[in-house]
Write an enzyme that holds these catalytic residues in place. Structure first.
Site, mmCIF file in Angstrom:
data_model
loop_
_atom_site.group_PDB
_atom_site.id
_atom_site.type_symbol
_atom_site.label_atom_id
_atom_site.label_comp_id
_atom_site.label_asym_id
_atom_site.label_seq_id
_atom_site.Cartn_x
_atom_site.Cartn_y
_atom_site.Cartn_z
ATOM 1 N N PHE A 241 8.199 0.567 11.297
ATOM 2 C CA PHE A 241 8.337 -0.718 11.665
ATOM 3 C C PHE A 241 8.356 -1.578 10.365
ATOM 4 C CE2 PHE A 241 7.328 0.034 15.787
ATOM 5 C CZ PHE A 241 7.526 -0.963 16.478
ATOM 6 N N LYS B 144 13.600 0.285 3.382
ATOM 7 C CA LYS B 144 12.381 1.252 3.964
ATOM 8 C C LYS B 144 12.654 2.342 4.507
ATOM 9 C CE LYS B 144 7.910 0.058 6.222
ATOM 10 N NZ LYS B 144 7.191 -0.887 6.946
ATOM 11 N N LYS C 293 -22.990 -10.001 -1.012
ATOM 12 C CA LYS C 293 -21.931 -10.981 -0.820
ATOM 13 C C LYS C 293 -21.846 -11.881 -2.184
ATOM 14 C CE LYS C 293 -21.610 -15.506 1.719
ATOM 15 N NZ LYS C 293 -22.343 -16.374 2.787
ATOM 16 N N ASP D 190 -1.343 -3.654 2.048
ATOM 17 C CA ASP D 190 -0.387 -3.047 0.860
ATOM 18 C C ASP D 190 -1.455 -3.120 -0.285
ATOM 19 O OD1 ASP D 190 2.201 -2.716 2.183
ATOM 20 O OD2 ASP D 190 2.498 -4.929 1.881
ATOM 21 N N ASN E 101 -4.451 -9.248 7.799
ATOM 22 C CA ASN E 101 -3.251 -10.054 8.515
ATOM 23 C C ASN E 101 -3.279 -10.345 9.844
ATOM 24 O OD1 ASN E 101 -2.165 -7.838 10.041
ATOM 25 N ND2 ASN E 101 -2.043 -6.740 8.074
ATOM 26 N N LYS F 54 11.512 6.169 2.763
ATOM 27 C CA LYS F 54 10.467 6.591 3.674
ATOM 28 C C LYS F 54 11.076 7.930 4.644
ATOM 29 C CE LYS F 54 7.590 2.654 3.021
ATOM 30 N NZ LYS F 54 6.522 1.717 3.491
#
Length: 394
Positions: free
Chosen positions: A320, A334, A287, A277, A208, A338
């Site tokens: 976060f 969240k 490859k 995720d 990301n 959690k």
């Protein structure tokens, strides 16, 4: 870092005096007011006008020949200084400081000031290792001076050894550390930062846009505030923070493993990392060649690190939530799922948060309280997040 702080930079007669110009610039870049005192020998290496042009302040050299005759400069500067940084510090000036000699403006000023003092030695290795110099350095330490070790490398005499002026970024780091409040002293903090990479084949991976900046800022600010910091980081282009235990990882599984290995001894966990995720079900051994028009890639969920540390031993856990829509709603979900003590929510997307130097976040607490923060530099965001460690109930 140095907002509204007054730094007196003492420059002495060593070949590394030219580096003090760049050090001055770094202090100013971090918003310090810098006042320069030079010895007469230093003026043989660098012109005072260079320091005046950069600092926008007079450069002080002679006790009895100053531009402003209406003030006693060694007293005036002694009173306004938040910290004194001597860079470079020669063997000669170290000896004078150690024995209380006051035969010029800089040495007289050093006897008069009660501010913090950071000494950055730079000299030939033989001079540095001389037993007399070492006794003088120890004397300074015994009297409350903070003395850095010089770096190893090629010296002006072309010898290789210890005696180079410490790295400028490190001097800035130590200056900030000495100026900072130590309200987190005794706290052990574990921070995760950066992105994870989930391998598709030996050359490709899923990741990301996280730069790791926020997590690194939190780690650096926590260390400056006295905390014992462990930083577990995915791959970033950021420089390794000073005086912090850094553990480099690649994948989500790697990060989970290191979190679990280090969690037992910490008081606070701040999970900033942008962990993938999903990961490929299998990583190809070779490859993958470009053949078909479409490639189907099977993914499976990664383990949720926050859920894995759900059974915590009294640690404070801050998470976060980087969201593109329904930021507060998703963050609250969240937080509850959690079992976090607090969550930091922020909007991400094009030109938002990832890789920038500023961020606008919202603090959401487990009692339902929501606190929206203004757009701030990430360093200030880090300070605001760490402030909560002192007020959140365990």
């Amino acid at each position: 870092m140095f907002h509204k702080k007054n730094i007196v930079l003492g420059v002495t007669g060593g070949i590394a005096a030219y580096k003090a110009l760049e050090l001055l610039r770094l202090f100013q870049k971090n918003r310090a007011n810098v006042f320069v005192i030079m010895t007469k020998n230093a003026c043989e290496f660098v012109a005072p006008l260079s320091f005046e042009a950069l600092s926008k302040n007079c450069v002080y050299i002679d006790t009895f020949n100053q531009k402003d005759s209406n003030s006693i400069k060694h007293i005036e500067l002694a009173q306004l200084a938040d910290i004194v940084v001597i860079a470079p510090a020669t063997a000669n000036i170290i000896a004078k400081f150690a024995h209380g000699i006051a035969d010029d403006l800089l040495t007289t000023f050093m006897l008069a000031t009660k501010s913090k003092k950071l000494i950055c030695p730079a000299m030939n290795e033989g001079m540095y290792e001389n037993s007399i110099t070492q006794k003088n350095i120890q004397s300074l330490k015994d009297n409350g001076f903070y003395v850095l070790n010089p770096d190893k490398g090629e010296l002006a005499c072309q010898d290789i050894g210890r005696g180079r002026l410490p790295e400028l970024d490190y001097i800035v780091h130590k200056t900030a550390y000495l100026l900072n409040k130590k309200d987190l002293k005794g706290k052990k903090i574990l921070i995760t930062a950066g992105p994870t990479q989930e391998a598709i084949d030996p050359v490709r991976f899923i990741t990301n846009h996280s730069s790791g900046k926020t997590g690194y800022f939190i780690a650096e600010v926590a260390q400056r505030r006295g905390a014992d910091v462990t930083l577990i980081s995915g791959k970033t282009s950021l420089k390794k923070p000073y005086d912090i235990k850094l553990i480099n990882v690649i994948s989500a599984d790697d990060m989970l493993k290191e979190v679990l290995n280090n969690i037992a001894s910490v008081d606070v966990i701040i999970k900033v990392a942008a962990v993938a995720d999903y990961k490929p079900v299998k990583c190809a051994k070779n490859k993958i060649k470009k053949k078909e028009e479409k490639l189907n890639l099977s993914l499976t969920k990664t383990k949720d690190i926050l859920k894995e540390i759900d059974k915590k031993k009294g640690q404070l856990v801050i998470g976060f939530a980087a969201e593109t829509t329904e930021i507060k709603k998703n963050a609250q979900k969240k937080l509850k799922e959690k079992k976090l003590d607090m969550i930091v929510a922020n909007k991400v997307g094009k030109n938002l948060s990832f890789g920038t130097d500023e961020s606008k976040v919202t603090f959401i607490y487990k009692d339902g309280t929501i606190k929206e923060m203004p757009l701030m530099e990430k360093e200030k965001v880090a300070d605001a997040i760490l402030d909560n460690i002192l007020i959140l109930p365990k």
